[in-house]
Design a protein around this motif. Sequence first.
Motif, PDB file in Angstrom:
ATOM      1  N   TYR A   1       0.855  -1.202   0.000  1.00 18.98           N
ATOM      2  CA  TYR A   1       0.000   0.000   0.000  1.00 18.98           C
ATOM      3  C   TYR A   1       0.886   1.245   0.000  1.00 18.98           C
ATOM      4  O   TYR A   1       0.970   1.964   0.988  1.00 18.98           O
ATOM      5  CB  TYR A   1      -0.909   0.005   1.233  1.00 18.98           C
ATOM      6  CG  TYR A   1      -1.895  -1.135   1.250  1.00 18.98           C
ATOM      7  CD1 TYR A   1      -3.070  -1.070   0.503  1.00 18.98           C
ATOM      8  CD2 TYR A   1      -1.662  -2.279   2.007  1.00 18.98           C
ATOM      9  CE1 TYR A   1      -3.976  -2.116   0.509  1.00 18.98           C
ATOM     10  CE2 TYR A   1      -2.564  -3.330   2.015  1.00 18.98           C
ATOM     11  CZ  TYR A   1      -3.713  -3.237   1.272  1.00 18.98           C
ATOM     12  OH  TYR A   1      -4.615  -4.271   1.269  1.00 18.98           O
ATOM     13  N   ARG A   2       1.526   1.500  -1.127  1.00 19.66           N
ATOM     14  CA  ARG A   2       2.556   2.548  -1.152  1.00 19.66           C
ATOM     15  C   ARG A   2       1.983   3.957  -1.066  1.00 19.66           C
ATOM     16  O   ARG A   2       2.689   4.899  -0.731  1.00 19.66           O
ATOM     17  CB  ARG A   2       3.403   2.404  -2.419  1.00 19.66           C
ATOM     18  CG  ARG A   2       4.093   1.058  -2.465  1.00 19.66           C
ATOM     19  CD  ARG A   2       5.010   0.986  -3.614  1.00 19.66           C
ATOM     20  NE  ARG A   2       6.143   1.853  -3.385  1.00 19.66           N
ATOM     21  CZ  ARG A   2       7.379   1.423  -3.258  1.00 19.66           C
ATOM     22  NH1 ARG A   2       7.628   0.139  -3.322  1.00 19.66           N
ATOM     23  NH2 ARG A   2       8.349   2.260  -3.084  1.00 19.66           N
ATOM     24  N   ASP A   3       0.703   4.079  -1.347  1.00 19.39           N
ATOM     25  CA  ASP A   3       0.123   5.430  -1.281  1.00 19.39           C
ATOM     26  C   ASP A   3      -0.438   5.753   0.100  1.00 19.39           C
ATOM     27  O   ASP A   3      -0.860   6.867   0.363  1.00 19.39           O
ATOM     28  CB  ASP A   3      -0.976   5.581  -2.348  1.00 19.39           C
ATOM     29  CG  ASP A   3      -1.965   4.437  -2.286  1.00 19.39           C
ATOM     30  OD1 ASP A   3      -1.597   3.366  -1.745  1.00 19.39           O
ATOM     31  OD2 ASP A   3      -3.114   4.607  -2.753  1.00 19.39           O
ATOM     32  N   ARG A   4      -0.443   4.773   0.992  1.00 17.15           N
ATOM     33  CA  ARG A   4      -0.946   5.048   2.356  1.00 17.15           C
ATOM     34  C   ARG A   4       0.237   5.310   3.288  1.00 17.15           C
ATOM     35  O   ARG A   4       1.174   4.517   3.329  1.00 17.15           O
ATOM     36  CB  ARG A   4      -1.763   3.860   2.884  1.00 17.15           C
ATOM     37  CG  ARG A   4      -3.005   3.585   2.063  1.00 17.15           C
ATOM     38  CD  ARG A   4      -3.935   2.703   2.858  1.00 17.15           C
ATOM     39  NE  ARG A   4      -4.861   1.983   2.003  1.00 17.15           N
ATOM     40  CZ  ARG A   4      -5.593   0.963   2.409  1.00 17.15           C
ATOM     41  NH1 ARG A   4      -5.479   0.520   3.668  1.00 17.15           N
ATOM     42  NH2 ARG A   4      -6.425   0.368   1.596  1.00 17.15           N
ATOM     43  N   LYS A   5       0.155   6.396   4.030  1.00 15.07           N
ATOM     44  CA  LYS A   5       1.340   6.842   4.790  1.00 15.07           C
ATOM     45  C   LYS A   5       1.079   6.956   6.294  1.00 15.07           C
ATOM     46  O   LYS A   5       1.761   7.710   6.981  1.00 15.07           O
ATOM     47  CB  LYS A   5       1.814   8.215   4.252  1.00 15.07           C
ATOM     48  CG  LYS A   5       2.240   8.179   2.797  1.00 15.07           C
ATOM     49  CD  LYS A   5       3.560   7.448   2.624  1.00 15.07           C
ATOM     50  CE  LYS A   5       4.013   7.409   1.183  1.00 15.07           C
ATOM     51  NZ  LYS A   5       5.014   6.375   0.930  1.00 15.07           N
ATOM     52  N   HIS A   6       0.075   6.228   6.776  1.00 14.93           N
ATOM     53  CA  HIS A   6      -0.250   6.338   8.207  1.00 14.93           C
ATOM     54  C   HIS A   6      -0.206   4.958   8.861  1.00 14.93           C
ATOM     55  O   HIS A   6      -0.769   3.997   8.329  1.00 14.93           O
ATOM     56  CB  HIS A   6      -1.652   6.951   8.356  1.00 14.93           C
ATOM     57  CG  HIS A   6      -2.085   7.108   9.777  1.00 14.93           C
ATOM     58  ND1 HIS A   6      -3.360   6.814  10.210  1.00 14.93           N
ATOM     59  CD2 HIS A   6      -1.410   7.530  10.882  1.00 14.93           C
ATOM     60  CE1 HIS A   6      -3.450   7.054  11.515  1.00 14.93           C
ATOM     61  NE2 HIS A   6      -2.286   7.486  11.939  1.00 14.93           N
ATOM     62  N   VAL A   7       0.472   4.884  10.007  1.00 17.51           N
ATOM     63  CA  VAL A   7       0.582   3.620  10.760  1.00 17.51           C
ATOM     64  C   VAL A   7       0.109   3.889  12.186  1.00 17.51           C
ATOM     65  O   VAL A   7       0.426   4.937  12.759  1.00 17.51           O
ATOM     66  CB  VAL A   7       2.056   3.123  10.784  1.00 17.51           C
ATOM     67  CG1 VAL A   7       2.206   1.885  11.672  1.00 17.51           C
ATOM     68  CG2 VAL A   7       2.543   2.824   9.362  1.00 17.51           C
ATOM     69  N   ILE A   8      -0.651   2.953  12.737  1.00 19.75           N
ATOM     70  CA  ILE A   8      -1.087   3.092  14.134  1.00 19.75           C
ATOM     71  C   ILE A   8      -0.450   1.980  14.956  1.00 19.75           C
ATOM     72  O   ILE A   8      -0.454   0.802  14.558  1.00 19.75           O
ATOM     73  CB  ILE A   8      -2.625   3.011  14.249  1.00 19.75           C
ATOM     74  CG1 ILE A   8      -3.272   4.143  13.449  1.00 19.75           C
ATOM     75  CG2 ILE A   8      -3.067   3.062  15.726  1.00 19.75           C
ATOM     76  CD1 ILE A   8      -4.789   4.101  13.420  1.00 19.75           C
TER      77      ILE A   8
END
Length: 397
Positions: free
Chosen positions: A88-95
């Motif tokens: 998912y290279r366009d998603r930049k958020h990690v929880i």
Amino acid sequence: MEKYIYLDNNATTMVDPKVLESMLPFFKDRYGNPSSMHSFGGLVGREVEKARMQVARLVGAEHDYEIVFTGSGTESDNMAVMGVLGYYRDRKHVITSRVEHPAILSLCKKLERDGYRITYIPVDRDGNLDVEMLKSSVDDDTAIVSIMYANNETGVVFPVEEIGAFLKQKGVPFHVDAVQAAGKIPIDVDKINCDLLSISGHKFHAPKGIGALYVRRGTRMRPILYGGHQERGRRPGTENVPGIVGMGAAAELALEHLPEYDSRVRKLRDRLEEGLLRGHKNAVLNGGRTNRVPNTTNVGFEFIEGEAILLYLDEKGIAASSGSACSSGSLEPSHVLRAMGVPFTSAHGSIRFSLSRYVTDADVDYVLSVMPGIVQRLLEISPYWDSKKQEPLPINL
Ligand code: PLP
């Protein structure tokens, strides 16, 4: 060495003699490469597949091929997070949470440097996760949520089933670091609804240097290593066959011994904990009493240094660990205790005792018999303690 009382099983465990036995042939005459075409290798390959099935059972995986063998819990954690981010290279958020193991936290620090946005979910004074905050932090940019099952320092268990149900509905990949849960409490990847789950052999009586990652069928991710076709290309590199076979045997034994953890080991832990809390005026429990794995207790001894307690315990033949780490010359309380808001006075004197099925009643009696002498000796030299009155000095910290 005389008998050593080993109460540091969250750091690592003894290899079960049956596990060692299962591994030995693969250091001797059964040294074939599991990828070879000939039957000498094929025979070894079948043992690798048997171990995969044993590990699949330990975590409740539906398909054996959902288990990928790795070199450690750290590698499994990295593979899970990096693997999903690679897809998912366009998603930049990690929880994640503030109390994860460095295998996740150090990776997240690196990701921050690479431009990712990381949300670190806090915990309360008992070490419980703020699940509502986690839920409200998920957005369209969230690539993965990585949360531990059980905390290595306090043993506190997080509500991974509740989190998993929520994330499934949102369609967000969920990784669970179950390194400290495996062998201590039942694990069921379907009940948790996780996509990925890490375990590590040396935490449940297999050797060091072997781990596994459960990858739910259909999970979208990229490999973090490139090479041969081993582990279906998901983790190339010739397999650590003795380690894999040992981990399989340990997984089977872990399942058999789960009821013993829930009964005998839990009772031993509770007796140790109650004895320490009752026996010492300055002792406080770190972490809630209820939602915990059955083998761990973390007790803070106010006004004295954890490292000093450990040295005296070591002299008496007892291994435990402390809640602070020597960093840059100063004794900083651990990130877990800090996140819980444990006061300075007890965080510095925190000791983790982590039991295993090899611990006996006599071991716990011995620890309870030597602790008062150690604690008293250290209180007497503490700058915060009035030895005459046997109470803390009135100092504003
Ligand atoms: N995750 C947790 C919660 C741990 O406690 C540990 C080890 O202490 C790890 C990951 C790392 O496992 P390994 O030592 O196999 O790299």
